[in-house]
Design a protein around this motif. Sequence first.
Motif, PDB file in Angstrom:
ATOM      1  N   MET A   1      85.373  48.986 131.828  1.00 59.24           N
ATOM      2  CA  MET A   1      85.151  48.206 130.623  1.00 59.24           C
ATOM      3  C   MET A   1      86.423  48.268 129.765  1.00 59.24           C
ATOM      4  SD  MET A   1      82.054  48.503 127.813  1.00 59.24           S
ATOM      5  CE  MET A   1      80.967  49.169 129.011  1.00 59.24           C
ATOM      6  N   GLN A   2      86.885  47.108 129.318  1.00 60.86           N
ATOM      7  CA  GLN A   2      88.118  47.060 128.548  1.00 60.86           C
ATOM      8  C   GLN A   2      87.878  47.475 127.089  1.00 60.86           C
ATOM      9  OE1 GLN A   2      89.559  43.087 129.326  1.00 60.86           O
ATOM     10  NE2 GLN A   2      90.775  43.863 131.003  1.00 60.86           N
ATOM     11  N   LYS A   3      88.836  48.171 126.544  1.00 61.58           N
ATOM     12  CA  LYS A   3      88.752  48.732 125.201  1.00 61.58           C
ATOM     13  C   LYS A   3      89.215  47.714 124.161  1.00 61.58           C
ATOM     14  CE  LYS A   3      90.848  52.686 122.855  1.00 61.58           C
ATOM     15  NZ  LYS A   3      91.696  53.850 123.123  1.00 61.58           N
ATOM     16  N   ILE A   4      88.403  47.564 123.102  1.00 59.72           N
ATOM     17  CA  ILE A   4      88.735  46.686 121.979  1.00 59.72           C
ATOM     18  C   ILE A   4      88.848  47.550 120.738  1.00 59.72           C
ATOM     19  CG2 ILE A   4      88.002  44.727 120.571  1.00 59.72           C
ATOM     20  CD1 ILE A   4      86.257  43.890 123.015  1.00 59.72           C
ATOM     21  N   ILE A   5      89.987  47.461 120.067  1.00 64.78           N
ATOM     22  CA  ILE A   5      90.242  48.245 118.865  1.00 64.78           C
ATOM     23  C   ILE A   5      89.831  47.426 117.644  1.00 64.78           C
ATOM     24  CG2 ILE A   5      92.031  49.373 117.466  1.00 64.78           C
ATOM     25  CD1 ILE A   5      91.472  50.640 120.252  1.00 64.78           C
ATOM     26  N   TYR A   6      89.112  48.063 116.720  1.00 65.24           N
ATOM     27  CA  TYR A   6      88.724  47.424 115.464  1.00 65.24           C
ATOM     28  C   TYR A   6      89.398  48.175 114.319  1.00 65.24           C
ATOM     29  CZ  TYR A   6      86.067  45.970 111.422  1.00 65.24           C
ATOM     30  OH  TYR A   6      85.711  45.494 110.181  1.00 65.24           O
ATOM     31  N   LEU A   7      90.126  47.445 113.475  1.00 63.70           N
ATOM     32  CA  LEU A   7      90.724  48.004 112.262  1.00 63.70           C
ATOM     33  C   LEU A   7      90.044  47.344 111.073  1.00 63.70           C
ATOM     34  CD1 LEU A   7      94.535  47.728 113.094  1.00 63.70           C
ATOM     35  CD2 LEU A   7      93.019  49.662 113.480  1.00 63.70           C
ATOM     36  N   GLY A   8      89.478  48.133 110.203  1.00 65.53           N
ATOM     37  CA  GLY A   8      88.841  47.575 109.024  1.00 65.53           C
ATOM     38  C   GLY A   8      87.747  48.492 108.508  1.00 65.53           C
ATOM     39  N   PRO A   9      86.977  47.992 107.537  1.00 65.71           N
ATOM     40  CA  PRO A   9      85.948  48.814 106.913  1.00 65.71           C
ATOM     41  C   PRO A   9      84.799  49.142 107.871  1.00 65.71           C
ATOM     42  CG  PRO A   9      85.856  46.571 106.080  1.00 65.71           C
ATOM     43  CD  PRO A   9      87.060  46.656 106.958  1.00 65.71           C
ATOM     44  N   ASP A  10      84.135  50.260 107.600  1.00 65.59           N
ATOM     45  CA  ASP A  10      83.012  50.700 108.428  1.00 65.59           C
ATOM     46  C   ASP A  10      81.918  49.632 108.524  1.00 65.59           C
ATOM     47  OD1 ASP A  10      84.112  53.189 109.024  1.00 65.59           O
ATOM     48  OD2 ASP A  10      83.237  54.119 107.237  1.00 65.59           O
ATOM     49  N   GLU A  11      81.652  48.947 107.407  1.00 61.81           N
ATOM     50  CA  GLU A  11      80.603  47.930 107.399  1.00 61.81           C
ATOM     51  C   GLU A  11      80.911  46.814 108.394  1.00 61.81           C
ATOM     52  OE1 GLU A  11      82.352  48.794 104.616  1.00 61.81           O
ATOM     53  OE2 GLU A  11      80.873  50.113 103.679  1.00 61.81           O
ATOM     54  N   GLY A  12      82.169  46.429 108.452  1.00 62.34           N
ATOM     55  CA  GLY A  12      82.588  45.402 109.403  1.00 62.34           C
ATOM     56  C   GLY A  12      82.440  45.869 110.834  1.00 62.34           C
ATOM     57  N   PHE A  13      82.794  47.122 111.079  1.00 65.87           N
ATOM     58  CA  PHE A  13      82.663  47.679 112.427  1.00 65.87           C
ATOM     59  C   PHE A  13      81.208  47.703 112.860  1.00 65.87           C
ATOM     60  CE2 PHE A  13      82.277  51.420 115.286  1.00 65.87           C
ATOM     61  CZ  PHE A  13      82.977  50.896 116.355  1.00 65.87           C
ATOM     62  N   GLN A  14      80.327  48.117 111.953  1.00 68.97           N
ATOM     63  CA  GLN A  14      78.891  48.147 112.273  1.00 68.97           C
ATOM     64  C   GLN A  14      78.376  46.743 112.574  1.00 68.97           C
ATOM     65  OE1 GLN A  14      77.354  50.973 112.801  1.00 68.97           O
ATOM     66  NE2 GLN A  14      79.208  52.045 112.195  1.00 68.97           N
ATOM     67  N   ALA A  15      78.832  45.757 111.813  1.00 67.82           N
ATOM     68  CA  ALA A  15      78.415  44.371 112.047  1.00 67.82           C
ATOM     69  C   ALA A  15      78.906  43.873 113.396  1.00 67.82           C
ATOM     70  CB  ALA A  15      78.933  43.470 110.931  1.00 67.82           C
ATOM     71  N   VAL A  16      80.145  44.200 113.739  1.00 69.70           N
ATOM     72  CA  VAL A  16      80.699  43.789 115.030  1.00 69.70           C
ATOM     73  C   VAL A  16      79.895  44.409 116.166  1.00 69.70           C
ATOM     74  CG1 VAL A  16      82.690  44.109 116.562  1.00 69.70           C
ATOM     75  CG2 VAL A  16      83.027  43.308 114.227  1.00 69.70           C
ATOM     76  N   GLN A  17      79.588  45.672 116.060  1.00 67.35           N
ATOM     77  CA  GLN A  17      78.823  46.335 117.117  1.00 67.35           C
ATOM     78  C   GLN A  17      77.420  45.747 117.245  1.00 67.35           C
ATOM     79  OE1 GLN A  17      79.270  50.652 116.354  1.00 67.35           O
ATOM     80  NE2 GLN A  17      80.091  50.631 118.427  1.00 67.35           N
ATOM     81  N   THR A  18      76.814  45.391 116.125  1.00 65.59           N
ATOM     82  CA  THR A  18      75.471  44.810 116.149  1.00 65.59           C
ATOM     83  C   THR A  18      75.479  43.433 116.814  1.00 65.59           C
ATOM     84  OG1 THR A  18      74.859  46.001 114.146  1.00 65.59           O
ATOM     85  CG2 THR A  18      73.534  44.068 114.703  1.00 65.59           C
ATOM     86  N   MET A  19      76.492  42.639 116.502  1.00 61.32           N
ATOM     87  CA  MET A  19      76.562  41.263 116.993  1.00 61.32           C
ATOM     88  C   MET A  19      77.141  41.144 118.406  1.00 61.32           C
ATOM     89  SD  MET A  19      75.239  39.588 114.529  1.00 61.32           S
ATOM     90  CE  MET A  19      75.642  37.899 114.877  1.00 61.32           C
ATOM     91  N   ALA A  20      77.948  42.086 118.802  1.00 66.69           N
ATOM     92  CA  ALA A  20      78.658  41.984 120.083  1.00 66.69           C
ATOM     93  C   ALA A  20      77.762  42.385 121.252  1.00 66.69           C
ATOM     94  CB  ALA A  20      79.896  42.867 120.051  1.00 66.69           C
ATOM     95  N   SER A  21      78.143  41.924 122.400  1.00 70.91           N
ATOM     96  CA  SER A  21      77.465  42.279 123.639  1.00 70.91           C
ATOM     97  C   SER A  21      77.597  43.784 123.878  1.00 70.91           C
ATOM     98  CB  SER A  21      78.118  41.511 124.782  1.00 70.91           C
ATOM     99  OG  SER A  21      77.755  42.069 126.021  1.00 70.91           O
ATOM    100  N   ARG A  22      76.591  44.354 124.467  1.00 72.67           N
ATOM    101  CA  ARG A  22      76.625  45.794 124.796  1.00 72.67           C
ATOM    102  C   ARG A  22      77.685  46.109 125.846  1.00 72.67           C
ATOM    103  NH1 ARG A  22      74.651  47.370 120.495  1.00 72.67           N
ATOM    104  NH2 ARG A  22      72.459  47.021 120.107  1.00 72.67           N
ATOM    105  N   GLU A  23      78.171  45.072 126.502  1.00 74.94           N
ATOM    106  CA  GLU A  23      79.166  45.266 127.548  1.00 74.94           C
ATOM    107  C   GLU A  23      80.588  45.410 126.993  1.00 74.94           C
ATOM    108  OE1 GLU A  23      78.653  42.143 130.387  1.00 74.94           O
ATOM    109  OE2 GLU A  23      76.512  42.558 130.555  1.00 74.94           O
ATOM    110  N   LEU A  24      80.741  45.198 125.675  1.00 82.96           N
ATOM    111  CA  LEU A  24      82.057  45.336 125.059  1.00 82.96           C
ATOM    112  C   LEU A  24      82.238  46.755 124.551  1.00 82.96           C
ATOM    113  CD1 LEU A  24      82.197  41.961 123.116  1.00 82.96           C
ATOM    114  CD2 LEU A  24      83.266  42.519 125.302  1.00 82.96           C
ATOM    115  N   ASN A  25      83.428  47.263 124.687  1.00 83.17           N
ATOM    116  CA  ASN A  25      83.741  48.653 124.366  1.00 83.17           C
ATOM    117  C   ASN A  25      84.595  48.712 123.091  1.00 83.17           C
ATOM    118  OD1 ASN A  25      84.167  51.394 124.554  1.00 83.17           O
ATOM    119  ND2 ASN A  25      85.605  51.252 126.247  1.00 83.17           N
ATOM    120  N   PHE A  26      83.944  48.668 121.916  1.00 81.67           N
ATOM    121  CA  PHE A  26      84.651  48.685 120.633  1.00 81.67           C
ATOM    122  C   PHE A  26      84.936  50.114 120.187  1.00 81.67           C
ATOM    123  CE2 PHE A  26      83.059  44.372 120.277  1.00 81.67           C
ATOM    124  CZ  PHE A  26      84.097  43.738 119.637  1.00 81.67           C
TER     125      PHE A  26
END
Length: 116
Positions: A1-26
């Motif tokens: 699984m390819q790694k995706i780096i997220y830079l930004g606030p915790d709230e944004g990271f939580q939203a990305v994880q909620t909306m993204a496919s479980r197959e993505l590795n944030f």
Amino acid sequence: MQKIIYLGPDEGFQAVQTMASRELNFHHVEAEDSAVAQALRSAAALLDASMRVRLTAEMIQNAPGLKIISCATTGSDHIDVDFLARRGIVLATLRDDRELLQNLTPAAELSWALLM
């Protein structure tokens, strides 16, 4: 699984994880030069919602698997875009999404009208 780096606030990271496919590795990384440089070495993508770290040619050079950088802004002054182009790495910014940008002003105006 390819790694995706997220830079930004915790709230944004939580939203990305909620909306993204479980197959993505944030991975949420602190917006500090050394932490980002280290994380990019094994990343396929960078989602930059902070714009606080200057992405230099050296950082990009040391990220052999990097394929795309996406920024939550219309500008990309903090990124060495010439080096990205030479490496064939895609840069996606809000500047590329005209429809979204055209809808921001009406949405903001409606929000203010509702508040009043």
